[in-house]
Design a protein around this motif. Structure first.
Motif, PDB file in Angstrom:
ATOM      1  N   CYS A   1       0.851  -1.189   0.000  1.00  0.00           N
ATOM      2  CA  CYS A   1       0.000   0.000   0.000  1.00  0.00           C
ATOM      3  C   CYS A   1       0.890   1.244   0.000  1.00  0.00           C
ATOM      4  CB  CYS A   1      -0.904   0.003   1.232  1.00  0.00           C
ATOM      5  SG  CYS A   1      -1.945   1.461   1.377  1.00  0.00           S
ATOM      6  N   ILE A   2       0.749   2.042  -1.050  1.00  0.00           N
ATOM      7  CA  ILE A   2       1.487   3.293  -1.146  1.00  0.00           C
ATOM      8  C   ILE A   2       0.470   4.425  -1.025  1.00  0.00           C
ATOM      9  CG2 ILE A   2       2.975   4.738  -2.582  1.00  0.00           C
ATOM     10  CD1 ILE A   2       3.777   2.060  -4.040  1.00  0.00           C
ATOM     11  N   PRO A   3       0.495   5.162   0.085  1.00  0.00           N
ATOM     12  CA  PRO A   3      -0.480   6.243   0.244  1.00  0.00           C
ATOM     13  C   PRO A   3      -0.262   7.348  -0.783  1.00  0.00           C
ATOM     14  CG  PRO A   3       0.599   5.742   2.331  1.00  0.00           C
ATOM     15  CD  PRO A   3       1.346   5.010   1.256  1.00  0.00           C
ATOM     16  N   GLU A   4      -1.345   7.776  -1.396  1.00  0.00           N
ATOM     17  CA  GLU A   4      -1.304   8.935  -2.285  1.00  0.00           C
ATOM     18  C   GLU A   4      -1.671  10.179  -1.478  1.00  0.00           C
ATOM     19  OE1 GLU A   4      -2.023   8.837  -6.290  1.00  0.00           O
ATOM     20  OE2 GLU A   4      -0.364   7.443  -6.047  1.00  0.00           O
ATOM     21  N   ILE A   5      -2.712  10.031  -0.661  1.00  0.00           N
ATOM     22  CA  ILE A   5      -3.141  11.134   0.195  1.00  0.00           C
ATOM     23  C   ILE A   5      -3.994  10.565   1.316  1.00  0.00           C
ATOM     24  CG2 ILE A   5      -5.240  11.671  -1.104  1.00  0.00           C
ATOM     25  CD1 ILE A   5      -4.407  14.701  -0.596  1.00  0.00           C
ATOM     26  N   ILE A   6      -3.928  11.210   2.466  1.00  0.00           N
ATOM     27  CA  ILE A   6      -4.794  10.853   3.588  1.00  0.00           C
ATOM     28  C   ILE A   6      -5.531  12.115   4.011  1.00  0.00           C
ATOM     29  CG2 ILE A   6      -4.922   9.968   5.949  1.00  0.00           C
ATOM     30  CD1 ILE A   6      -2.286   8.458   5.386  1.00  0.00           C
ATOM     31  N   HIS A   7      -6.847  12.034   3.988  1.00  0.00           N
ATOM     32  CA  HIS A   7      -7.697  13.134   4.454  1.00  0.00           C
ATOM     33  C   HIS A   7      -8.255  12.748   5.813  1.00  0.00           C
ATOM     34  CE1 HIS A   7      -7.909  15.080   0.506  1.00  0.00           C
ATOM     35  NE2 HIS A   7      -8.070  13.880  -0.011  1.00  0.00           N
ATOM     36  N   GLU A   8      -8.506  13.745   6.640  1.00  0.00           N
ATOM     37  CA  GLU A   8      -9.099  13.481   7.949  1.00  0.00           C
ATOM     38  C   GLU A   8     -10.262  14.446   8.157  1.00  0.00           C
ATOM     39  OE1 GLU A   8      -7.091  12.495  12.054  1.00  0.00           O
ATOM     40  OE2 GLU A   8      -7.029  14.653  11.681  1.00  0.00           O
ATOM     41  N   ALA A   9     -11.384  13.912   8.628  1.00  0.00           N
ATOM     42  CA  ALA A   9     -12.558  14.728   8.937  1.00  0.00           C
ATOM     43  C   ALA A   9     -13.230  14.126  10.167  1.00  0.00           C
ATOM     44  CB  ALA A   9     -13.525  14.756   7.764  1.00  0.00           C
ATOM     45  N   GLY A  10     -13.085  14.783  11.300  1.00  0.00           N
ATOM     46  CA  GLY A  10     -13.663  14.247  12.537  1.00  0.00           C
ATOM     47  C   GLY A  10     -13.035  12.916  12.899  1.00  0.00           C
ATOM     48  N   ASP A  11     -13.873  11.896  13.049  1.00  0.00           N
ATOM     49  CA  ASP A  11     -13.359  10.579  13.444  1.00  0.00           C
ATOM     50  C   ASP A  11     -13.120   9.660  12.241  1.00  0.00           C
ATOM     51  OD1 ASP A  11     -15.992  10.023  12.790  1.00  0.00           O
ATOM     52  OD2 ASP A  11     -16.509   9.120  14.717  1.00  0.00           O
ATOM     53  N   VAL A  12     -13.075  10.244  11.041  1.00  0.00           N
ATOM     54  CA  VAL A  12     -12.872   9.458   9.821  1.00  0.00           C
ATOM     55  C   VAL A  12     -11.595   9.909   9.106  1.00  0.00           C
ATOM     56  CG1 VAL A  12     -13.830   8.875   7.543  1.00  0.00           C
ATOM     57  CG2 VAL A  12     -15.355   9.109   9.520  1.00  0.00           C
TER      58      VAL A  12
ATOM     59  N   ILE B   1      -9.569   9.129   5.389  1.00  0.00           N
ATOM     60  CA  ILE B   1      -9.755   8.586   4.046  1.00  0.00           C
ATOM     61  C   ILE B   1      -8.376   8.420   3.417  1.00  0.00           C
ATOM     62  CG2 ILE B   1     -10.808   8.952   1.787  1.00  0.00           C
ATOM     63  CD1 ILE B   1     -12.695  10.977   3.387  1.00  0.00           C
ATOM     64  N   LEU B   2      -8.104   7.213   2.992  1.00  0.00           N
ATOM     65  CA  LEU B   2      -6.818   6.866   2.396  1.00  0.00           C
ATOM     66  C   LEU B   2      -7.000   6.588   0.907  1.00  0.00           C
ATOM     67  CD1 LEU B   2      -3.834   5.802   2.443  1.00  0.00           C
ATOM     68  CD2 LEU B   2      -4.807   3.581   3.110  1.00  0.00           C
ATOM     69  N   GLU B   3      -6.378   7.403   0.091  1.00  0.00           N
ATOM     70  CA  GLU B   3      -6.308   7.095  -1.336  1.00  0.00           C
ATOM     71  C   GLU B   3      -4.950   6.447  -1.557  1.00  0.00           C
ATOM     72  OE1 GLU B   3      -6.581   9.238  -5.700  1.00  0.00           O
ATOM     73  OE2 GLU B   3      -7.192  10.370  -3.926  1.00  0.00           O
ATOM     74  N   TRP B   4      -4.928   5.268  -2.184  1.00  0.00           N
ATOM     75  CA  TRP B   4      -3.698   4.493  -2.282  1.00  0.00           C
ATOM     76  C   TRP B   4      -3.502   3.937  -3.691  1.00  0.00           C
ATOM     77  CZ3 TRP B   4      -4.591  -0.414  -3.906  1.00  0.00           C
ATOM     78  CH2 TRP B   4      -5.867  -0.951  -3.679  1.00  0.00           C
ATOM     79  N   ARG B   5      -2.271   3.469  -3.902  1.00  0.00           N
ATOM     80  CA  ARG B   5      -1.908   2.725  -5.102  1.00  0.00           C
ATOM     81  C   ARG B   5      -0.934   1.642  -4.684  1.00  0.00           C
ATOM     82  NH1 ARG B   5       3.223   4.124  -6.898  1.00  0.00           N
ATOM     83  NH2 ARG B   5       4.049   6.026  -5.963  1.00  0.00           N
ATOM     84  N   ASP B   6      -0.654   0.747  -5.610  1.00  0.00           N
ATOM     85  CA  ASP B   6       0.388  -0.240  -5.349  1.00  0.00           C
ATOM     86  C   ASP B   6       1.382  -0.229  -6.506  1.00  0.00           C
ATOM     87  OD1 ASP B   6      -0.627  -1.797  -7.416  1.00  0.00           O
ATOM     88  OD2 ASP B   6      -1.337  -3.401  -6.128  1.00  0.00           O
ATOM     89  N   PRO B   7       2.497  -0.919  -6.359  1.00  0.00           N
ATOM     90  CA  PRO B   7       3.544  -0.848  -7.389  1.00  0.00           C
ATOM     91  C   PRO B   7       3.145  -1.442  -8.741  1.00  0.00           C
ATOM     92  CG  PRO B   7       4.442  -1.694  -5.326  1.00  0.00           C
ATOM     93  CD  PRO B   7       2.955  -1.644  -5.176  1.00  0.00           C
ATOM     94  N   ILE B   8       2.090  -2.262  -8.793  1.00  0.00           N
ATOM     95  CA  ILE B   8       1.746  -2.911 -10.064  1.00  0.00           C
ATOM     96  C   ILE B   8       0.543  -2.272 -10.753  1.00  0.00           C
ATOM     97  CG2 ILE B   8       2.862  -5.087  -9.492  1.00  0.00           C
ATOM     98  CD1 ILE B   8       0.156  -6.250  -8.775  1.00  0.00           C
ATOM     99  N   GLY B   9       0.065  -1.152 -10.230  1.00  0.00           N
ATOM    100  CA  GLY B   9      -0.942  -0.387 -10.948  1.00  0.00           C
ATOM    101  C   GLY B   9      -2.339  -0.350 -10.361  1.00  0.00           C
ATOM    102  N   LEU B  10      -2.588  -1.096  -9.313  1.00  0.00           N
ATOM    103  CA  LEU B  10      -3.912  -1.061  -8.691  1.00  0.00           C
ATOM    104  C   LEU B  10      -4.060   0.218  -7.879  1.00  0.00           C
ATOM    105  CD1 LEU B  10      -6.415  -2.916  -8.447  1.00  0.00           C
ATOM    106  CD2 LEU B  10      -5.486  -3.670  -6.262  1.00  0.00           C
ATOM    107  N   ARG B  11      -5.271   0.753  -7.865  1.00  0.00           N
ATOM    108  CA  ARG B  11      -5.572   1.951  -7.078  1.00  0.00           C
ATOM    109  C   ARG B  11      -6.854   1.708  -6.304  1.00  0.00           C
ATOM    110  NH1 ARG B  11      -2.747   5.979  -7.924  1.00  0.00           N
ATOM    111  NH2 ARG B  11      -1.869   6.948  -9.729  1.00  0.00           N
ATOM    112  N   GLY B  12      -6.984   2.408  -5.180  1.00  0.00           N
ATOM    113  CA  GLY B  12      -8.203   2.278  -4.399  1.00  0.00           C
ATOM    114  C   GLY B  12      -8.316   3.371  -3.364  1.00  0.00           C
TER     115      GLY B  12
END
Length: 117
Positions: A61-72, A74-85
């Motif tokens: 898991c390679i973090p692209e960005i982490i947002h925080e809002a209250g108790d939540v 949000i992790l936007e991620w990618r991996d070395p082989i091209g998957l994103r989530g």
């Protein structure tokens, strides 16, 4: 710890491939719902889920960005082989109580040469 800090720690532990280590970040009654499959309830079940996944494929898991809002967080991620989530983590009392993840399961299976389910 803030939700962002919990998610940063989650990424570190995820990248070790140690299911027990990552499961320690979850509440005893946590729910992990990856939208491509049924929700998993309870820390022990979440640990078993990660153990099976870590055994099936080498994941990073390679973090692209982490947002925080209250108790939540949000992790936007990618991996070395091209998957994103993207993952949403609700944190209470320094533990993850709910996680929801969005990613393309078909691409994951193909990229890891796993059988299509």
């Amino acid at each position: 710890m803030t939700p962002r800090q919990i998610v940063e720690e989650w990424v570190k532990r995820f990248n070790t491939g140690d299911a027990a280590l990552i499961a320690d970040l979850y509440d005893e009654n946590a729910i992990n719902h990856q939208i491509t499959q049924d929700a998993v309830e309870g820390r022990n079940s979440i640990q078993a889920m990660f153990a099976a996944e870590f055994e099936a494929a080498e994941m990073v898991c390679i973090p692209e960005i982490i947002h925080e809002a209250g108790d939540v967080a949000i992790l936007e991620w990618r991996d070395p082989i091209g998957l994103r989530g993207c993952g949403f983590f609700t944190v209470k009392n320094d533990l993850i109580v709910f996680q929801r993840g969005y990613w393309d399961k078909l691409s994951f299976l193909k990229l890891h040469n796993l059988p299509l389910e």
